[in-house]
Design a protein around this motif. Sequence first.
Motif, short mmCIF file in Angstrom:
data_model
loop_
_atom_site.label_atom_id
_atom_site.label_comp_id
_atom_site.label_asym_id
_atom_site.label_seq_id
_atom_site.Cartn_x
_atom_site.Cartn_y
_atom_site.Cartn_z
N UNK A 1 0.88 -1.17 0.00
CA UNK A 1 0.00 0.00 0.00
C UNK A 1 0.91 1.22 0.00
N UNK A 2 1.03 1.87 -1.13
CA UNK A 2 2.01 2.94 -1.28
C UNK A 2 1.66 4.12 -0.38
N UNK A 3 2.68 4.77 0.21
CA UNK A 3 2.42 5.93 1.04
C UNK A 3 2.00 7.12 0.19
N UNK A 4 1.43 8.12 0.82
CA UNK A 4 1.03 9.32 0.10
C UNK A 4 2.24 9.98 -0.54
N UNK A 5 2.04 10.50 -1.75
CA UNK A 5 3.12 11.18 -2.44
C UNK A 5 3.59 12.39 -1.65
N UNK B 1 1.67 5.95 7.04
CA UNK B 1 0.85 6.60 8.06
C UNK B 1 -0.63 6.48 7.77
N UNK B 2 -1.02 6.49 6.51
CA UNK B 2 -2.46 6.44 6.20
C UNK B 2 -3.08 5.11 6.60
N UNK B 3 -2.24 4.08 6.84
CA UNK B 3 -2.74 2.77 7.27
C UNK B 3 -2.61 2.55 8.77
N UNK C 1 4.69 -0.80 19.19
CA UNK C 1 3.87 -1.41 18.16
C UNK C 1 3.12 -0.40 17.32
N UNK C 2 2.58 -0.90 16.22
CA UNK C 2 1.73 -0.11 15.33
C UNK C 2 0.51 -0.95 14.99
N UNK C 3 -0.66 -0.33 15.00
CA UNK C 3 -1.90 -1.03 14.70
C UNK C 3 -2.41 -0.55 13.35
N UNK C 4 -2.25 -1.37 12.29
CA UNK C 4 -2.75 -0.98 10.96
C UNK C 4 -4.27 -1.07 10.90
N UNK C 5 -4.83 -0.53 9.84
CA UNK C 5 -6.28 -0.50 9.68
C UNK C 5 -6.84 -1.89 9.44
N UNK C 6 -6.30 -2.60 8.47
CA UNK C 6 -6.86 -3.90 8.09
C UNK C 6 -5.81 -5.00 8.16
N UNK C 7 -5.02 -4.99 9.21
CA UNK C 7 -3.99 -6.02 9.36
C UNK C 7 -3.72 -6.23 10.84
N UNK C 8 -3.04 -7.32 11.14
CA UNK C 8 -2.71 -7.62 12.53
C UNK C 8 -1.70 -6.61 13.06
#
Length: 222
Positions: A10-14, A163-165, A182-189
């Motif tokens: 998932x590419x980061x924002x330009x 960051x958007x995820x 840790x980091x909590x993504x939107x649609x991932x573990x």
Amino acid sequence: MRNIDGGFLAAPDQASLERRERDVRKGKLALMLAVVGGFVALVAGYNVLVDFSPVSLVVTMLALAAAIGGGLLTKQLMRAVRFRVHKPNAGLVGAAKLSGMVVAVLGFIALVGSLDGPGVLRIIAIAVGCAAIGYVKTLHDQQWVLFELDAVGVRIERTVVPWRDVTRLTIDPVGPGMTRLGAVPINAAPLYVAVQDTELDQRLLAEAVGRFAPQGTQLTRA
């Protein structure tokens, strides 16, 4: 997300990429000073070894001072570009690797010089040596960085989340002298990594979250 050995899933924002590039440029002048200083120190140091003269010694010392000063300035400037937590003793191991590479490069240059090759061959040997040192430094960073924040996103070991995820960041004590980030993504573990408290400055971490993370991204307990 992506693995640093592969492409973005998932590419980061330009805009984030452009922001990071602008910030990185600020440290390039200091880095150039360190690289040029190191290059000149290698050339002058070689001359000191094979044909000692006071001028070569002075040039070597000045070039080393420029390289060290440029390196320290680069490190300070890069703190405004990214926040990193390393494995224990990463600095000592990195210094040992670079010192070994410098010794090897000087030995290689001396060997080339002893073969009475043309001057351009010595310059090529020095350039190859500098490139090898840079490669070792990059490889060391990939292997010894556990956690990183910058304008693009969050890196947990070898995985990067734009960051958007990212919904939130987490921090938890997990034992004597250890903290789990840790980091909590939107649609991932969720992604976690345990770091030693001696390698983590929580004040700088909080500042980095405020500097790099989108507004509303919080640092909380898991």
